[in-house]
Every structure is written in structure tokens, then in C-alpha cells.
Write a protein that holds these residues in place. Structure first.
Motif, PDB file in Angstrom:
ATOM      1  N   ARG A   1      34.843  15.195  18.316  1.00 15.97           N
ATOM      2  CA  ARG A   1      33.981  16.533  17.888  1.00 15.97           C
ATOM      3  C   ARG A   1      32.736  15.735  18.062  1.00 15.97           C
ATOM      4  N   THR A   2      31.726  16.728  18.552  1.00 14.97           N
ATOM      5  CA  THR A   2      30.097  16.168  18.960  1.00 14.97           C
ATOM      6  C   THR A   2      29.396  17.100  17.569  1.00 14.97           C
ATOM      7  N   THR A   3      28.305  16.343  17.360  1.00 12.14           N
ATOM      8  CA  THR A   3      27.403  17.061  16.495  1.00 12.14           C
ATOM      9  C   THR A   3      26.434  18.126  17.511  1.00 12.14           C
ATOM     10  N   PRO A   4      25.985  19.155  16.725  1.00 14.74           N
ATOM     11  CA  PRO A   4      25.175  20.207  17.314  1.00 14.74           C
ATOM     12  C   PRO A   4      23.787  19.444  18.141  1.00 14.74           C
ATOM     13  N   HIS A   5      23.427  19.752  19.183  1.00 15.21           N
ATOM     14  CA  HIS A   5      22.174  19.263  19.915  1.00 15.21           C
ATOM     15  C   HIS A   5      22.344  17.899  20.412  1.00 15.21           C
ATOM     16  N   SER A   6      23.829  17.295  20.467  1.00 16.35           N
ATOM     17  CA  SER A   6      24.048  16.082  21.012  1.00 16.35           C
ATOM     18  C   SER A   6      23.668  15.798  22.651  1.00 16.35           C
ATOM     19  N   VAL A   7      23.374  14.885  22.763  1.00 17.89           N
ATOM     20  CA  VAL A   7      22.789  14.328  24.387  1.00 17.89           C
ATOM     21  C   VAL A   7      23.727  13.000  24.660  1.00 17.89           C
ATOM     22  N   LEU A   8      24.801  13.597  25.427  1.00 16.82           N
ATOM     23  CA  LEU A   8      25.515  12.272  25.833  1.00 16.82           C
ATOM     24  C   LEU A   8      25.307  11.748  27.069  1.00 16.82           C
ATOM     25  N   LYS A   9      24.974  10.196  27.146  1.00 19.85           N
ATOM     26  CA  LYS A   9      24.516   9.415  28.316  1.00 19.85           C
ATOM     27  C   LYS A   9      25.668   9.248  29.471  1.00 19.85           C
ATOM     28  N   PRO A  10      25.336   9.264  30.675  1.00 19.52           N
ATOM     29  CA  PRO A  10      26.082   8.960  31.672  1.00 19.52           C
ATOM     30  C   PRO A  10      26.935   7.850  31.399  1.00 19.52           C
ATOM     31  N   ALA A  11      28.361   7.819  31.691  1.00 18.72           N
ATOM     32  CA  ALA A  11      29.175   7.009  31.591  1.00 18.72           C
ATOM     33  C   ALA A  11      29.630   6.498  30.273  1.00 18.72           C
ATOM     34  N   SER A  12      29.173   7.365  29.494  1.00 19.82           N
ATOM     35  CA  SER A  12      29.513   7.154  28.049  1.00 19.82           C
ATOM     36  C   SER A  12      30.854   7.846  27.578  1.00 19.82           C
ATOM     37  N   ILE A  13      31.448   7.231  26.524  1.00 27.47           N
ATOM     38  CA  ILE A  13      32.747   7.850  25.904  1.00 27.47           C
ATOM     39  C   ILE A  13      32.439   8.285  24.552  1.00 27.47           C
ATOM     40  N   HIS A  14      32.540   9.538  24.137  1.00 29.45           N
ATOM     41  CA  HIS A  14      32.469  10.118  22.816  1.00 29.45           C
ATOM     42  C   HIS A  14      33.716  10.131  22.291  1.00 29.45           C
ATOM     43  N   ARG A  15      34.044   9.438  21.300  1.00 27.93           N
ATOM     44  CA  ARG A  15      35.166   9.335  20.452  1.00 27.93           C
ATOM     45  C   ARG A  15      35.343  10.423  19.156  1.00 27.93           C
TER      46      ARG A  15
ATOM     47  N   GLY B   1      24.599   4.606  40.482  1.00 26.94           N
ATOM     48  CA  GLY B   1      23.759   4.047  39.557  1.00 26.94           C
ATOM     49  C   GLY B   1      24.632   3.353  38.304  1.00 26.94           C
ATOM     50  N   VAL B   2      25.989   3.821  38.442  1.00 27.10           N
ATOM     51  CA  VAL B   2      26.916   3.200  37.324  1.00 27.10           C
ATOM     52  C   VAL B   2      28.041   2.492  37.991  1.00 27.10           C
ATOM     53  N   ALA B   3      28.017   2.228  39.010  1.00 29.41           N
ATOM     54  CA  ALA B   3      29.175   1.762  39.944  1.00 29.41           C
ATOM     55  C   ALA B   3      29.558   0.325  39.308  1.00 29.41           C
ATOM     56  N   GLY B   4      28.776  -0.256  38.785  1.00 26.18           N
ATOM     57  CA  GLY B   4      29.197  -1.617  38.172  1.00 26.18           C
ATOM     58  C   GLY B   4      29.768  -1.598  36.660  1.00 26.18           C
ATOM     59  N   GLU B   5      29.676  -0.201  36.236  1.00 22.41           N
ATOM     60  CA  GLU B   5      30.376  -0.151  35.155  1.00 22.41           C
ATOM     61  C   GLU B   5      31.782   0.678  35.237  1.00 22.41           C
ATOM     62  N   ILE B   6      31.780   1.551  36.188  1.00 17.78           N
ATOM     63  CA  ILE B   6      32.984   2.379  36.545  1.00 17.78           C
ATOM     64  C   ILE B   6      33.305   1.986  38.067  1.00 17.78           C
ATOM     65  N   VAL B   7      34.755   2.029  38.105  1.00 11.31           N
ATOM     66  CA  VAL B   7      35.034   1.649  39.452  1.00 11.31           C
ATOM     67  C   VAL B   7      36.081   2.964  39.914  1.00 11.31           C
ATOM     68  N   VAL B   8      35.938   3.501  40.749  1.00 11.98           N
ATOM     69  CA  VAL B   8      36.832   4.944  41.356  1.00 11.98           C
ATOM     70  C   VAL B   8      37.514   4.337  42.357  1.00 11.98           C
ATOM     71  N   THR B   9      38.892   4.171  42.551  1.00 17.27           N
ATOM     72  CA  THR B   9      39.592   3.803  43.432  1.00 17.27           C
ATOM     73  C   THR B   9      40.246   4.693  44.309  1.00 17.27           C
ATOM     74  N   SER B  10      39.402   5.131  45.285  1.00 19.77           N
ATOM     75  CA  SER B  10      39.755   6.376  46.269  1.00 19.77           C
ATOM     76  C   SER B  10      39.519   6.178  47.689  1.00 19.77           C
ATOM     77  N   THR B  11      40.133   6.899  48.667  1.00 19.21           N
ATOM     78  CA  THR B  11      39.773   6.755  49.870  1.00 19.21           C
ATOM     79  C   THR B  11      38.673   7.916  50.154  1.00 19.21           C
ATOM     80  N   HIS B  12      38.227   8.468  49.093  1.00 17.11           N
ATOM     81  CA  HIS B  12      37.323   9.929  49.294  1.00 17.11           C
ATOM     82  C   HIS B  12      35.878   8.971  49.318  1.00 17.11           C
ATOM     83  N   PRO B  13      34.911   9.541  50.143  1.00 14.48           N
ATOM     84  CA  PRO B  13      33.509   8.976  49.985  1.00 14.48           C
ATOM     85  C   PRO B  13      32.806   9.262  48.632  1.00 14.48           C
TER      86      PRO B  13
END
Length: 377
Positions: free
Chosen positions: A363-377, A336-348
Motif C-alpha cells: 500500500r502507498t500513502t496518499p500523495h506519495s511520490v515514488l522515485k525511478p527504479a524504486s521498489i515500494h513494498r 539514467g538507471v542502467a547501472g542499477e537495472i539491467v534489462v536483457t533483451s534484443t529490443h533497443p
């Protein structure tokens, strides 16, 4: 012969995991840093291994390994690292050298298979592999499947796997004296003489992003067997441990915590009451997983803290990050996110899922919901 590990260069997105360290070879795995694994694997074939890096922390690790010699990288790029290593071995009279990239993950038998070809022919050898997906920066290679030799550079369905054995003087002349790029130098060598191809069909991951690292640790955890609990660890009687699980010195597992392997708990880590760790989890040195939290298929790096009642799945929590209570990471299949993230591996990659990256020292804040492929800095 002498072995060389190239352990310098930018950490790229893996700085999100490492914090202030700059060498990807310092990434931790259940059996030690990637650098330690590479050096120990190469020392089975060489009396001495030269490690080249611009990160002094690499030198500190190298100094603890018998047979490891550290060379500070002073020249830029991979070509500069190779030339700096050649300067260090110039007095040895070595005619051929085996060079390993320090930012790839592969089991030690990849090196074994490569050295078997070297011993048979005592000529240039390049290990190649076939990743499921390919980043554009890789050196593509074409081979003759009958002769198992290199017939083309910059094209083909295979890639250079980061392991080669070459003539010292020839490569020094091309890249250190004639200022060729490594790509052009290898192309030049392949046109003039036979380069044997060692086809690697096993596990292999290019460690370029935290997602690559997450997969590599998952593969490394698959080698855990049984249950190991250090005599210096504390495990409360009501904790439940299902193998394979490794628990190191001074770790603490509180009441009713459940560890369903593969799970690796490093020195000084603390697992809170009623927490649930399962299916490929690595909790590194001094990290904390709070009470009533669930962690699955994730990495909790050194001294990171997971607040109580959190859900961390298919994610990487960087060094000394603080995850507030009730933080949730959403996870979806990799497709679902392969267009955003490329993992280079021989593993399926069909079974791979993607959560979030929580950066080192963030640091996150309480009750944070972090989305797939997101980076929290």
C-alpha cells in the motif's frame, strides 16, 4: 518428438508482481499466461508437451490445455527439472527432445525457426541471440558464422536463448547419471559433435525482473489490432477509445475515460471516470483505475487498485496492491538507471523509461511520490 517446457525455479524479483505464485511462466500477457503461449506454440510441432514445475498452479493451467502433460519437479535446479522430464518420457523411446525455458518472452516464430533447422538436419540445435545488454548468468556462445554451428561455450558475443534440441540419452547420461551441470554437458556435446546454431534476430526478453516484464508486455501489446469490445463489457457513451484497444468480459469503462492504445483491459477490470490510459497499458483481471488518474506504459496486475488522481508511468503495480489517491511515480530514461537495472533483451533500449515497482499486496500513502527504479513494498 516431444517438447519440454521448464517452468519451475524461483520467481526472483517477479514475486513482486505475482504475489504468492512462484513460477514466472504464470505471468500474464494480453493473450494469456506466458505458459499458455509457450505450450500452444510448441503444440504446432509436437503431439505432446511436458511442462515441469515445482508450482502446482502450473499444473492447473497445463490441465486446461489439450496435449499438455504436467510433471512435478522434485529435483533441484535446472538439471533436476530436465532429469524429471526425462523420467516421464523414458518409456516413449524418444531419441531427441526439444527443451524450452519457460521464463523467456519471444514470439512463436522463434520456435518455428528452430524447428525448421531441426527438420532439416535432425541433429542437435541450439537457438542463440544477441541481447543489447547482458546479465552475467547467461551462457555465452560463440558460433562459426559460415557453418552456423557452435564452436565455443562460455565465450562469444551471443547467448543461449533458452531453446535447444538434444539427444535424450546423451543428455540424460551427462547430467542425470554423471552429475554434470547443463553448461558442462552442452560444452561436452559441442566438442564431440556438431550443434547447429539457430540465430534468432527477433524480439526476445529474459524475464528475470519486473523491468523485463514491463518491456515484454509492451512488445506483446504491439500485436493488438483495431478495437475489440466484449459484448459483456460496459462502455459509457462519453468514453473515448482510440485503437488498438482490447476490452474483455465484464470490464467497465466509465464516463469520459480515454483509452489511447495500445491498451488491454482484462476481465472484470474497472476504469474510472475521466481517467486517461495511453501508450502500452495492461490492466489485468479485476483491477481498478480510479477517477481522474493517468496511466501510461504500465502494468496494473490482478485486483490492484489505483486511487483517484494518481499518475502511474513506466511502472508495474503488483497483484492486489493498493495505490492511494494522488500517488505519483517519477520516470526517467533507462540510460539514467542502467547501472542499477539491467534489462536483457534484443529490443533497443534507448526509448525505454523507468518508473517504480509497487509490490504485490503493498500500500502507498496518499500523495506519495515514488522515485525511478524504486521498489515500494
Amino acid at each position: 518428438m516431444i517438447g519440454v517446457v521448464l517452468a519451475g525455479g524461483s520467481p526472483k524479483l517477479l514475486r513482486l508482481v505475482l504475489g504468492d505464485a512462484t513460477s514466472r511462466s504464470l505471468l500474464k500477457f494480453p493473450k494469456g499466461t506466458l505458459l499458455e503461449t509457450h505450450v500452444k506454440s510448441m503444440l504446432k510441432h509436437f503431439d505432446r508437451v511436458i511442462v515441469v514445475s515445482d508450482d502446482p498452479r502450473v499444473g492447473s493451467v497445463c490441465s486446461t490445455l489439450p496435449g499438455c502433460m504436467f510433471v512435478e519437479q522434485r529435483s533441484p535446479g535446472i538439471e533436476g527439472a530436465i532429469c524429471d522430464s526425462f523420467s516421464a518420457i523414458s518409456a516413449s523411446g524418444e531419441k531427441i527432445v526439444t527443451i524450452l525455458y519457460g521464463d523467456i518472452y519471444a514470439p512463436s516464430n522463434m520456435i518455428d525457426s528452430h524447428m525448421n533447422i531441426v527438420a532439416r538436419y535432425y541433429e542437435p540445435v541450439m537457438t542463440v541471440t544477441r541481447p543489447v545488454m547482458l546479465r552475467g548468468s547467461f551462457l555465452q556462445v560463440d558460433i562459426d558464422p559460415i557453418e552456423m554451428s557452435i564452436i565455443g561455450m562460455g565465450r562469444g558475443q551471443l547467448v543461449f536463448a533458452g531453446l535447444m534440441t538434444v539427444n535424450v540419452n546423451e543428455l540424460r547420461s551427462l547430467i542425470c547419471q554423471q552429475d554434470m551441470s547443463l553448461h558442462d554437458a552442452l560444452t561436452h556435446i559441442a566438442k564431440r559433435q556438431r550443434i547447429h546454431a539457430n540465430m534468432w534476430l527477433g524480439e526476445w526478453v529474459d524475464l528475470d525482473t519486473p523491468w523485463d516484464y514491463l518491456l515484454a508486455v509492451r512488445l506483446a501489446l504491439s500485436s493488438l489490432k483495431g478495437v475489440y469490445v466484449s459484448d459483456h463489457a460496459t462502455i459509457k457513451d462519453t468514453a473515448i477509445i482510440e485503437p488498438p484497444v482490447f476490452i474483455d468480459d465484464d470490464a467497465f469503462i466509465d464516463h469520459y475515460a480515454v483509452l489511447k492504445g495500445p491498451v488491454f483491459i482484462a476481465r472484470g477490470a474497472r476504469i474510472g471516470a475521466h481517467s486517461f490510459l495511453r501508450n502500452n497499458v495492461a490492466v489485468y483481471e479485476g483491477a481498478l483505475v480510479g477517477a481522474y488518474s493517468e496511466v501510461k506504459r504500465s502494468i496494473i496486475y490482478d485486483r490492484a487498485r489505483i486511487g483517484s488522481h494518481s499518475y502511474i508511468a513506466d511502472s508495474v503495480v503488483g497483484k492486489e496492491a493498493h495505490v492511494a489517491p494522488y500517488t505519483v511515480t517519477e520516470n526517467v530514461p533507462y540510460t539514467g538507471v542502467a547501472g542499477e537495472i539491467v534489462v536483457t533483451s534484443t529490443h533497443p533500449l534507448e526509448g525505454l523509461k523507468v518508473g517504480a515497482i509497487i509490490a504485490a499486496n503493498s500500500r502507498t500513502t496518499p500523495h506519495s511520490v515514488l522515485k525511478p527504479a524504486s521498489i515500494h513494498r
